[in-house]
Design a protein around this motif. Structure first.
Motif, PDB file in Angstrom:
ATOM      1  N   PHE A  75       0.846  -1.187   0.000  1.00 35.46           N
ATOM      2  CA  PHE A  75       0.000   0.000   0.000  1.00 35.46           C
ATOM      3  C   PHE A  75       0.885   1.242   0.000  1.00 35.46           C
ATOM      4  CE2 PHE A  75      -2.421  -3.318   2.268  1.00 35.46           C
ATOM      5  CZ  PHE A  75      -3.517  -3.412   1.412  1.00 35.46           C
ATOM      6  N   THR A  76       0.384   2.318  -0.592  1.00 32.51           N
ATOM      7  CA  THR A  76       1.167   3.548  -0.667  1.00 32.51           C
ATOM      8  C   THR A  76       0.964   4.449   0.539  1.00 32.51           C
ATOM      9  OG1 THR A  76      -0.575   4.710  -1.895  1.00 32.51           O
ATOM     10  CG2 THR A  76       1.087   3.525  -3.190  1.00 32.51           C
ATOM     11  N   ASP A  77      -0.002   4.133   1.404  1.00 34.80           N
ATOM     12  CA  ASP A  77      -0.308   5.020   2.524  1.00 34.80           C
ATOM     13  C   ASP A  77       0.455   4.657   3.798  1.00 34.80           C
ATOM     14  OD1 ASP A  77      -1.638   2.674   3.054  1.00 34.80           O
ATOM     15  OD2 ASP A  77      -3.546   3.622   3.582  1.00 34.80           O
ATOM     16  N   SER A  78       1.377   3.705   3.713  1.00 37.49           N
ATOM     17  CA  SER A  78       2.207   3.332   4.860  1.00 37.49           C
ATOM     18  C   SER A  78       3.662   3.216   4.401  1.00 37.49           C
ATOM     19  CB  SER A  78       1.757   1.997   5.450  1.00 37.49           C
ATOM     20  OG  SER A  78       0.438   2.076   5.951  1.00 37.49           O
ATOM     21  N   PRO A  79       4.627   3.430   5.286  1.00 35.76           N
ATOM     22  CA  PRO A  79       6.030   3.299   4.894  1.00 35.76           C
ATOM     23  C   PRO A  79       6.353   1.868   4.461  1.00 35.76           C
ATOM     24  CG  PRO A  79       5.822   4.435   7.008  1.00 35.76           C
ATOM     25  CD  PRO A  79       4.472   3.872   6.687  1.00 35.76           C
ATOM     26  N   TYR A  80       7.166   1.753   3.433  1.00 40.30           N
ATOM     27  CA  TYR A  80       7.575   0.430   2.975  1.00 40.30           C
ATOM     28  C   TYR A  80       8.546  -0.216   3.961  1.00 40.30           C
ATOM     29  CZ  TYR A  80       5.464   1.518  -1.548  1.00 40.30           C
ATOM     30  OH  TYR A  80       4.581   1.844  -2.557  1.00 40.30           O
ATOM     31  N   TYR A  81       8.470  -1.529   4.008  1.00 37.28           N
ATOM     32  CA  TYR A  81       9.358  -2.379   4.817  1.00 37.28           C
ATOM     33  C   TYR A  81       9.160  -2.177   6.321  1.00 37.28           C
ATOM     34  CZ  TYR A  81      11.240  -2.578   0.141  1.00 37.28           C
ATOM     35  OH  TYR A  81      11.350  -2.704  -1.228  1.00 37.28           O
ATOM     36  N   THR A  82       7.972  -1.727   6.676  1.00 39.52           N
ATOM     37  CA  THR A  82       7.578  -1.660   8.086  1.00 39.52           C
ATOM     38  C   THR A  82       6.230  -2.348   8.225  1.00 39.52           C
ATOM     39  OG1 THR A  82       6.429   0.462   7.862  1.00 39.52           O
ATOM     40  CG2 THR A  82       8.779   0.531   8.416  1.00 39.52           C
ATOM     41  N   LYS A  83       5.827  -2.585   9.450  1.00 43.76           N
ATOM     42  CA  LYS A  83       4.522  -3.194   9.705  1.00 43.76           C
ATOM     43  C   LYS A  83       3.451  -2.114   9.819  1.00 43.76           C
ATOM     44  CE  LYS A  83       5.129  -7.745  11.769  1.00 43.76           C
ATOM     45  NZ  LYS A  83       4.784  -8.592  12.934  1.00 43.76           N
ATOM     46  N   SER A  84       2.271  -2.425   9.305  1.00 42.43           N
ATOM     47  CA  SER A  84       1.127  -1.538   9.456  1.00 42.43           C
ATOM     48  C   SER A  84      -0.135  -2.377   9.536  1.00 42.43           C
ATOM     49  CB  SER A  84       1.038  -0.541   8.296  1.00 42.43           C
ATOM     50  OG  SER A  84       0.872  -1.230   7.070  1.00 42.43           O
ATOM     51  N   MET A  85      -1.214  -1.764   9.968  1.00 44.75           N
ATOM     52  CA  MET A  85      -2.474  -2.475  10.127  1.00 44.75           C
ATOM     53  C   MET A  85      -3.025  -2.908   8.770  1.00 44.75           C
ATOM     54  SD  MET A  85      -4.678  -3.345  12.570  1.00 44.75           S
ATOM     55  CE  MET A  85      -4.507  -2.118  13.861  1.00 44.75           C
ATOM     56  N   LEU A  86      -3.475  -4.148   8.689  1.00 47.49           N
ATOM     57  CA  LEU A  86      -4.181  -4.619   7.507  1.00 47.49           C
ATOM     58  C   LEU A  86      -5.601  -4.063   7.589  1.00 47.49           C
ATOM     59  CD1 LEU A  86      -4.440  -6.334   4.956  1.00 47.49           C
ATOM     60  CD2 LEU A  86      -4.979  -8.300   6.425  1.00 47.49           C
ATOM     61  N   MET A  87      -5.898  -3.048   6.782  1.00 47.32           N
ATOM     62  CA  MET A  87      -7.140  -2.292   6.902  1.00 47.32           C
ATOM     63  C   MET A  87      -8.260  -2.932   6.081  1.00 47.32           C
ATOM     64  SD  MET A  87      -6.362   0.009   9.085  1.00 47.32           S
ATOM     65  CE  MET A  87      -7.652   1.238   8.949  1.00 47.32           C
ATOM     66  N   VAL A  88      -8.680  -4.097   6.523  1.00 48.58           N
ATOM     67  CA  VAL A  88      -9.840  -4.762   5.942  1.00 48.58           C
ATOM     68  C   VAL A  88     -10.779  -5.161   7.081  1.00 48.58           C
ATOM     69  CG1 VAL A  88      -8.577  -5.606   3.924  1.00 48.58           C
ATOM     70  CG2 VAL A  88      -8.760  -7.045   5.965  1.00 48.58           C
ATOM     71  N   PRO A  89     -12.090  -5.200   6.841  1.00 50.17           N
ATOM     72  CA  PRO A  89     -13.037  -5.479   7.921  1.00 50.17           C
ATOM     73  C   PRO A  89     -12.787  -6.800   8.631  1.00 50.17           C
ATOM     74  CG  PRO A  89     -14.194  -4.596   6.023  1.00 50.17           C
ATOM     75  CD  PRO A  89     -12.788  -4.839   5.585  1.00 50.17           C
ATOM     76  N   ASP A  90     -12.327  -7.807   7.913  1.00 48.55           N
ATOM     77  CA  ASP A  90     -12.176  -9.120   8.523  1.00 48.55           C
ATOM     78  C   ASP A  90     -10.875  -9.290   9.291  1.00 48.55           C
ATOM     79  OD1 ASP A  90     -14.638 -10.285   7.941  1.00 48.55           O
ATOM     80  OD2 ASP A  90     -14.045 -10.652   5.881  1.00 48.55           O
ATOM     81  N   ASN A  91     -10.087  -8.229   9.409  1.00 47.37           N
ATOM     82  CA  ASN A  91      -8.939  -8.262  10.307  1.00 47.37           C
ATOM     83  C   ASN A  91      -9.431  -7.917  11.716  1.00 47.37           C
ATOM     84  OD1 ASN A  91      -6.364  -8.375  11.412  1.00 47.37           O
ATOM     85  ND2 ASN A  91      -5.767  -6.361  10.630  1.00 47.37           N
ATOM     86  N   TRP A  92     -10.289  -8.776  12.230  1.00 45.10           N
ATOM     87  CA  TRP A  92     -10.940  -8.541  13.519  1.00 45.10           C
ATOM     88  C   TRP A  92      -9.937  -8.526  14.675  1.00 45.10           C
ATOM     89  CZ3 TRP A  92     -10.139 -12.332  17.107  1.00 45.10           C
ATOM     90  CH2 TRP A  92      -9.655 -13.552  16.609  1.00 45.10           C
ATOM     91  N   SER A  93      -8.775  -9.152  14.471  1.00 47.55           N
ATOM     92  CA  SER A  93      -7.764  -9.238  15.527  1.00 47.55           C
ATOM     93  C   SER A  93      -6.772  -8.077  15.472  1.00 47.55           C
ATOM     94  CB  SER A  93      -7.011 -10.563  15.435  1.00 47.55           C
ATOM     95  OG  SER A  93      -6.369 -10.685  14.173  1.00 47.55           O
ATOM     96  N   PHE A  94      -6.938  -7.195  14.475  1.00 46.25           N
ATOM     97  CA  PHE A  94      -6.103  -6.001  14.328  1.00 46.25           C
ATOM     98  C   PHE A  94      -4.623  -6.350  14.167  1.00 46.25           C
ATOM     99  CE2 PHE A  94      -9.609  -4.874  17.362  1.00 46.25           C
ATOM    100  CZ  PHE A  94     -10.443  -4.308  16.414  1.00 46.25           C
TER     101      PHE A  94
END
Length: 398
Positions: A226-245
């Protein structure tokens, strides 16, 4: 007994967020049959380049548990890669444990989080780590008189019970809601055995996972781009079914296919979550690609011939991919298992993808998916960290 995939061939199943849609797989499959051509198979000439061992095709039935079918199939291939005799793992055991944890999370979040059958690739790994694993023969999840998954009634009861808990009519929650919720699930799927016999030896789910399956949960890395987060780092998977965040690694667009290619070349399969709502994804014909034109700009003849042989594709950019995700054109529909690489008669490469909708399509349960489609429509993918190219692994710090 496992079999090698034949030489000529969707966080497994549809990612679904609402209980009212958990039996919608049948409708989705039927709608995808419309995107088909009677002449497709004779118009494509696929030749295998890489063909990795995988277990038999499964059918998730009327349940949105593709993520569990996909990732358990992936773990079965990992067993083969490790030199083990693969065991069909209980997909619904993973799903059952997710239902338990998701219910707890739902109540803690006052109902403001996804419910339903949906899940993600990491859910199977997380549940494996916490609850262990069971063989399919010990836990089929069919405790209610059907031969295939049919979860709508169970889902409605689960939702109703959790809604009552969130309303908190006593003014203070008791522990009994968890017991009641678990009892509903186990009445449909079956109670989990504390111990069981497998091939003459007794196991618990935890010892079975350790001694028979033998994978290390920390070896598995989930990624997307995704372009909205820095590359090669961890970020939230922004989909509804990522219920565990859960957070996943963000890589560059071309890294995705470079990682998948490197994995396949070194004997590792890949768990893959993707959007399958595109008209250019045909389950019936077992082909997915990205046309150069939008459907509304195609002539009637072009639409009719969408799957009659190889076609030119749209060039995928990070900006185009991000726009489709942000506009809900790319959604977390489905999860499947990438098990090989093939070329068509023009030399274009396709990933060989194992699905969990049975064997009714042109390639008996497998599909051929172009690299451009994977770049455009992937929501997440998972590999063993040893399969990541060294330069990318160094950037990720894994």
């Amino acid at each position: 007994m496992y079999k090698l995939p034949i030489k000529s061939l969707f966080i497994a199943s549809v990612f679904l967020s609402g209980v009212n849609t958990i039996s919608a797989q049948d409708g989705l499959v039927n709608s995808l049959k419309v995107n088909a051509s009677e002449k497709s198979k004779e118009s494509f000439k696929f030749t295998d380049v890489i063909n990795l061992a995988n277990t038999s095709i499964k059918n998730q039935g009327s349940s949105g548990t593709c993520w569990s079918y996909c990732t358990n199939s992936y773990l079965e291939s990992e067993m083969i890669r490790l030199g083990k005799q693969p065991v069909e793992l209980a997909q619904i055991y993973s799903a059952r444990n997710v239902y338990i944890e998701k219910g707890k999370n739902y109540v803690r979040m006052h109902g403001a989080v996804a419910l339903g059958d949906g899940g993600a690739l990491h859910d199977v790994i997380n549940m494996y780590s916490k609850y262990g694993a069971l063989p399919q023969e010990v836990y089929t999840g069919l405790n209610y008189g059907t031969s295939k998954n049919k979860f709508a009634e169970m889902g409605a009861l689960m939702e109703g019970l959790l809604a009552a808990a969130v309303k908190n009519p006593n003014g203070e929650l008791t522990p009994n809601w968890e017991k009641a919720y678990t009892a509903v699930i186990d009445s449909y799927l079956g109670a989990v055995p504390e111990t069981f016999n497998f091939k003459g030896k007794n196991y618990t789910p935890q010892t079975f996972a350790k001694e028979v399956v033998g994978i290390n949960p920390s070896d598995y890395i989930e990624m997307s781009s995704f372009t909205d987060s820095p590359y090669y780092t961890k970020s939230m998977l922004m989909v509804p079914d990522n219920w565990s965040f859960d957070q996943i690694y963000n890589v560059k667009l071309n890294d995705m296919t470079n990682i998948i290619d490197n994995a396949l070349k070194n004997g590792y399969t890949v768990a893959w979550a993707s959007d399958v709502s595109e008209k250019s994804f045909s389950w019936k014909n077992g082909v997915a690609y990205v046309p150069t034109k939008k459907m509304e700009d195609m002539t009637a003849e072009e639409k009719e011939n969408m799957f009659n042989g190889p076609k030119a594709e749209l060039e995928i950019t990070p900006e185009l991919r991000q726009k489709a995700f942000d506009n809900y054109q790319t959604t977390d529909d489905h999860a499947m298992h990438i098990v090989g690489l093939a070329k068509d008669q023009t030399g274009k490469e396709y990933y060989v993808v194992k699905n969990s909708w049975g064997t009714t399509n042109d390639y008996k349960g497998y599909l051929y998916v172009t690299k451009n489609y994977v770049k455009y429509k992937t929501t997440a993918f998972m590999v063993n960290k040893a399969a990541i190219p060294a330069d990318i692994a160094k950037k990720l710090g894994v």
